[in-house]
Design a protein around this motif. Structure first.
Motif, short mmCIF file in Angstrom:
data_model
loop_
_atom_site.label_atom_id
_atom_site.label_comp_id
_atom_site.label_asym_id
_atom_site.label_seq_id
_atom_site.Cartn_x
_atom_site.Cartn_y
_atom_site.Cartn_z
N THR A 65 -0.29 -4.40 5.38
CA THR A 65 -1.04 -4.52 6.63
C THR A 65 -1.48 -5.94 6.94
O THR A 65 -1.82 -6.24 8.08
CB THR A 65 -2.29 -3.63 6.61
N PHE A 66 -1.50 -6.80 5.94
CA PHE A 66 -1.97 -8.18 6.10
C PHE A 66 -3.38 -8.20 6.69
O PHE A 66 -3.75 -9.13 7.41
CB PHE A 66 -1.01 -9.00 6.97
N GLY A 67 -4.15 -7.14 6.41
CA GLY A 67 -5.53 -7.06 6.91
C GLY A 67 -5.64 -6.70 8.38
O GLY A 67 -6.73 -6.76 8.94
N LEU A 68 -4.53 -6.31 9.00
CA LEU A 68 -4.55 -5.98 10.42
C LEU A 68 -4.54 -4.47 10.62
O LEU A 68 -3.80 -3.74 9.96
CB LEU A 68 -3.34 -6.59 11.14
N SER A 69 -5.34 -4.01 11.57
CA SER A 69 -5.35 -2.59 11.93
C SER A 69 -4.25 -2.32 12.95
O SER A 69 -3.73 -3.25 13.58
CB SER A 69 -6.71 -2.22 12.53
N GLU A 107 0.88 -1.16 0.00
CA GLU A 107 0.00 0.00 0.00
C GLU A 107 0.92 1.21 0.00
O GLU A 107 1.90 1.25 0.75
CB GLU A 107 -0.86 -0.01 1.27
N GLU A 152 2.14 -14.85 2.48
CA GLU A 152 0.71 -14.57 2.47
C GLU A 152 0.29 -13.95 1.17
O GLU A 152 1.03 -13.34 0.48
CB GLU A 152 0.34 -13.70 3.65
N GLN A 186 -5.27 -3.73 16.28
CA GLN A 186 -5.01 -5.16 16.44
C GLN A 186 -3.53 -5.42 16.71
O GLN A 186 -3.18 -6.25 17.56
CB GLN A 186 -5.46 -5.92 15.19
N PRO A 214 0.72 -10.78 11.96
CA PRO A 214 0.49 -11.60 10.76
C PRO A 214 1.32 -12.88 10.80
O PRO A 214 2.33 -12.94 11.52
CB PRO A 214 0.94 -10.70 9.61
#
Length: 182
Positions: free
Chosen positions: A163-167, A146, A182, A170, A177
């Motif tokens: 980010t591997f979908g992590l905020s 990103e 991934e 989190q 992650p």
């Protein structure tokens, strides 16, 4: 007067209790930030960083990685820049609020023909009529990064993250992650 004291005393006790809970909660949040902090870039970020440098080089763009993993202390020092210390403001993220702190972000610059490290987003060192900076950003995005230059509020042109979908929330709570691809 005694009536007022009897009425206020329970509220005062409740208020003190809430204050104690607030202090305990904030201490726990701070402790969570320091929990299991990475000591290097995430393996996938490291792999993609190398691919980014190599793909850019294949287009005659020399990318220089200027930053990677940052400690909480380093992030706070960077946050203070332009606020508490000399220099211009370069981040809105305090310690624990940046993907850099979790080994999930890198920053880049370019090396000019004269060997100078530059942050000139208009520079066209490979002479193809396109900004090397934006060409490099496109390469990074193809690799899954990103790019901070796409952000709406605070444009951070040197910044790349995964980010591997992590905020951030989190990550602050200790969720990380997977280490595998991934």
């Amino acid at each position: 007067m005694k009536r007022i004291q009897r009425t206020l005393l329970p509220w005062l006790i409740i208020l003190i209790g809430l204050l104690i809970l607030f202090v305990i909660y904030n201490q726990k949040q701070t402790a969570d930030i320091d929990k299991e902090m990475p000591t290097q870039l995430h393996p996938v970020v490291q792999e993609k960083k190398e691919a980014f440098i190599n793909k850019a080089a294949s287009r005659n763009i020399e990318v220089v990685i200027t930053d990677g993993l940052r400690t909480i202390q380093q992030q706070n020092e960077l946050y203070d820049q332009g606020r508490e210390t000399e220099g211009r403001t370069v981040t809105n993220a305090k310690g624990g609020q940046s993907y850099h702190n979790y080994g999930l972000a890198i920053d880049y610059a370019l090396r000019s023909e004269t060997g100078e490290v530059i942050w000139n987003i208009d520079y066209d060192g490979n002479g193809n009529g396109k900004s090397d900076w934006f060409e490099a950003a496109s390469i990074a995005k193809e690799l899954g990064f990103e790019w901070g230059g796409d952000w709406k509020r605070f444009k951070d042109y040197p910044h790349l993250q995964m980010t591997f979908g992590l905020s951030i929330n989190q990550l602050q709570r200790g969720i990380r992650p997977e280490k595998e691809r991934e």
